[in-house]
Design a protein around this motif. Sequence first.
Motif, mmCIF file in Angstrom:
data_model
loop_
_atom_site.group_PDB
_atom_site.id
_atom_site.type_symbol
_atom_site.label_atom_id
_atom_site.label_comp_id
_atom_site.label_asym_id
_atom_site.label_seq_id
_atom_site.Cartn_x
_atom_site.Cartn_y
_atom_site.Cartn_z
ATOM 1 N N VAL A 196 0.842 -1.203 0.000
ATOM 2 C CA VAL A 196 0.000 0.000 0.000
ATOM 3 C C VAL A 196 0.874 1.249 0.000
ATOM 4 O O VAL A 196 0.644 2.186 -0.771
ATOM 5 C CB VAL A 196 -0.959 -0.008 1.207
ATOM 6 C CG1 VAL A 196 -1.655 1.339 1.374
ATOM 7 C CG2 VAL A 196 -1.991 -1.118 1.064
ATOM 8 N N ARG A 197 1.894 1.263 0.857
ATOM 9 C CA ARG A 197 2.790 2.417 0.948
ATOM 10 C C ARG A 197 3.506 2.656 -0.376
ATOM 11 O O ARG A 197 3.617 3.798 -0.839
ATOM 12 C CB ARG A 197 3.817 2.201 2.064
ATOM 13 C CG ARG A 197 4.736 3.378 2.302
ATOM 14 C CD ARG A 197 5.797 3.063 3.342
ATOM 15 N NE ARG A 197 6.719 2.021 2.924
ATOM 16 C CZ ARG A 197 7.766 2.213 2.117
ATOM 17 N NH1 ARG A 197 8.014 3.402 1.629
ATOM 18 N NH2 ARG A 197 8.559 1.218 1.791
ATOM 19 N N LEU A 198 3.977 1.596 -0.994
ATOM 20 C CA LEU A 198 4.684 1.734 -2.267
ATOM 21 C C LEU A 198 3.751 2.194 -3.383
ATOM 22 O O LEU A 198 4.150 2.990 -4.232
ATOM 23 C CB LEU A 198 5.367 0.417 -2.639
ATOM 24 C CG LEU A 198 6.603 0.087 -1.814
ATOM 25 C CD1 LEU A 198 7.006 -1.363 -1.992
ATOM 26 C CD2 LEU A 198 7.744 1.015 -2.172
ATOM 27 N N ILE B 56 4.410 5.412 -5.580
ATOM 28 C CA ILE B 56 4.458 5.350 -7.047
ATOM 29 C C ILE B 56 3.619 6.472 -7.643
ATOM 30 O O ILE B 56 4.059 7.170 -8.560
ATOM 31 C CB ILE B 56 3.977 3.968 -7.551
ATOM 32 C CG1 ILE B 56 5.007 2.893 -7.204
ATOM 33 C CG2 ILE B 56 3.694 3.987 -9.045
ATOM 34 C CD1 ILE B 56 4.492 1.474 -7.327
ATOM 35 N N GLN B 57 2.421 6.643 -7.102
ATOM 36 C CA GLN B 57 1.547 7.711 -7.592
ATOM 37 C C GLN B 57 2.173 9.082 -7.369
ATOM 38 O O GLN B 57 2.136 9.941 -8.250
ATOM 39 C CB GLN B 57 0.184 7.628 -6.903
ATOM 40 C CG GLN B 57 -0.599 6.392 -7.286
ATOM 41 C CD GLN B 57 -1.837 6.188 -6.434
ATOM 42 O OE1 GLN B 57 -2.040 6.858 -5.428
ATOM 43 N NE2 GLN B 57 -2.656 5.223 -6.832
ATOM 44 N N GLU B 58 2.759 9.276 -6.208
ATOM 45 C CA GLU B 58 3.404 10.551 -5.899
ATOM 46 C C GLU B 58 4.605 10.809 -6.817
ATOM 47 O O GLU B 58 4.787 11.912 -7.333
ATOM 48 C CB GLU B 58 3.849 10.553 -4.439
ATOM 49 C CG GLU B 58 4.403 11.864 -3.956
ATOM 50 C CD GLU B 58 4.773 11.790 -2.481
ATOM 51 O OE1 GLU B 58 5.896 12.200 -2.146
ATOM 52 O OE2 GLU B 58 3.934 11.318 -1.697
ATOM 53 N N ASN C 261 6.881 13.663 -11.701
ATOM 54 C CA ASN C 261 7.723 13.306 -12.857
ATOM 55 C C ASN C 261 9.064 12.691 -12.452
ATOM 56 O O ASN C 261 10.050 12.822 -13.172
ATOM 57 C CB ASN C 261 7.952 14.521 -13.762
ATOM 58 C CG ASN C 261 6.667 15.071 -14.308
ATOM 59 O OD1 ASN C 261 5.743 14.320 -14.624
ATOM 60 N ND2 ASN C 261 6.568 16.384 -14.413
ATOM 61 N N ASN C 262 9.087 12.009 -11.335
ATOM 62 C CA ASN C 262 10.299 11.327 -10.878
ATOM 63 C C ASN C 262 10.186 9.856 -11.310
ATOM 64 O O ASN C 262 9.915 8.963 -10.507
ATOM 65 C CB ASN C 262 10.437 11.446 -9.362
ATOM 66 C CG ASN C 262 11.804 11.028 -8.871
ATOM 67 O OD1 ASN C 262 12.533 10.344 -9.572
ATOM 68 N ND2 ASN C 262 12.144 11.436 -7.661
ATOM 69 N N TYR C 263 10.412 9.633 -12.605
ATOM 70 C CA TYR C 263 10.148 8.322 -13.188
ATOM 71 C C TYR C 263 11.148 7.254 -12.743
ATOM 72 O O TYR C 263 10.797 6.077 -12.672
ATOM 73 C CB TYR C 263 10.093 8.424 -14.707
ATOM 74 C CG TYR C 263 9.036 9.407 -15.160
ATOM 75 C CD1 TYR C 263 7.705 9.178 -14.864
ATOM 76 C CD2 TYR C 263 9.373 10.565 -15.849
ATOM 77 C CE1 TYR C 263 6.711 10.072 -15.250
ATOM 78 C CE2 TYR C 263 8.393 11.474 -16.245
ATOM 79 C CZ TYR C 263 7.064 11.220 -15.941
ATOM 80 O OH TYR C 263 6.096 12.113 -16.313
ATOM 81 N N GLY C 264 12.357 7.647 -12.419
ATOM 82 C CA GLY C 264 13.326 6.675 -11.909
ATOM 83 C C GLY C 264 12.887 6.121 -10.570
ATOM 84 O O GLY C 264 12.923 4.914 -10.327
ATOM 85 N N ARG C 265 12.427 7.001 -9.693
ATOM 86 C CA ARG C 265 11.941 6.585 -8.375
ATOM 87 C C ARG C 265 10.655 5.767 -8.540
ATOM 88 O O ARG C 265 10.467 4.768 -7.856
ATOM 89 C CB ARG C 265 11.677 7.828 -7.528
ATOM 90 C CG ARG C 265 11.186 7.597 -6.148
ATOM 91 C CD ARG C 265 12.229 7.178 -5.197
ATOM 92 N NE ARG C 265 13.389 8.058 -5.247
ATOM 93 C CZ ARG C 265 14.274 8.140 -4.286
ATOM 94 N NH1 ARG C 265 14.136 7.421 -3.203
ATOM 95 N NH2 ARG C 265 15.322 8.904 -4.402
ATOM 96 N N GLU C 266 9.812 6.181 -9.465
ATOM 97 C CA GLU C 266 8.573 5.444 -9.735
ATOM 98 C C GLU C 266 8.887 4.009 -10.153
ATOM 99 O O GLU C 266 8.288 3.051 -9.649
ATOM 100 C CB GLU C 266 7.780 6.145 -10.835
ATOM 101 C CG GLU C 266 6.488 5.463 -11.202
ATOM 102 C CD GLU C 266 5.760 6.141 -12.353
ATOM 103 O OE1 GLU C 266 4.684 5.641 -12.716
ATOM 104 O OE2 GLU C 266 6.259 7.150 -12.899
#
Length: 72
Positions: free
Chosen positions: A18-20, A24-26, A31-36
């Motif tokens: 749930v946290r992840l 991911i949405q955040e 626009n932090n696609y690497g972190r996503e």
Amino acid sequence: MNPEQLQQLIKWLNIQIVRLTESIQEAHQTNNYGRELQYQGMRDAFQKFLNKFNNANDEKVKSPNKRSRNTI
């Protein structure tokens, strides 16, 4: 591992999923696609483990130790 420890592990994994998902949405919104992508990999790994764990438990329940009369 005793049943209580397994339940705690499952609960922890579900909380992490749930946290992840929220992270991911955040990350996507900022626009932090690497972190996503990193969070998606972690979430997918946790989900894969839970699916395998649940499937293994389902198979144990479905396959009794004794043979049924129909198989003899």
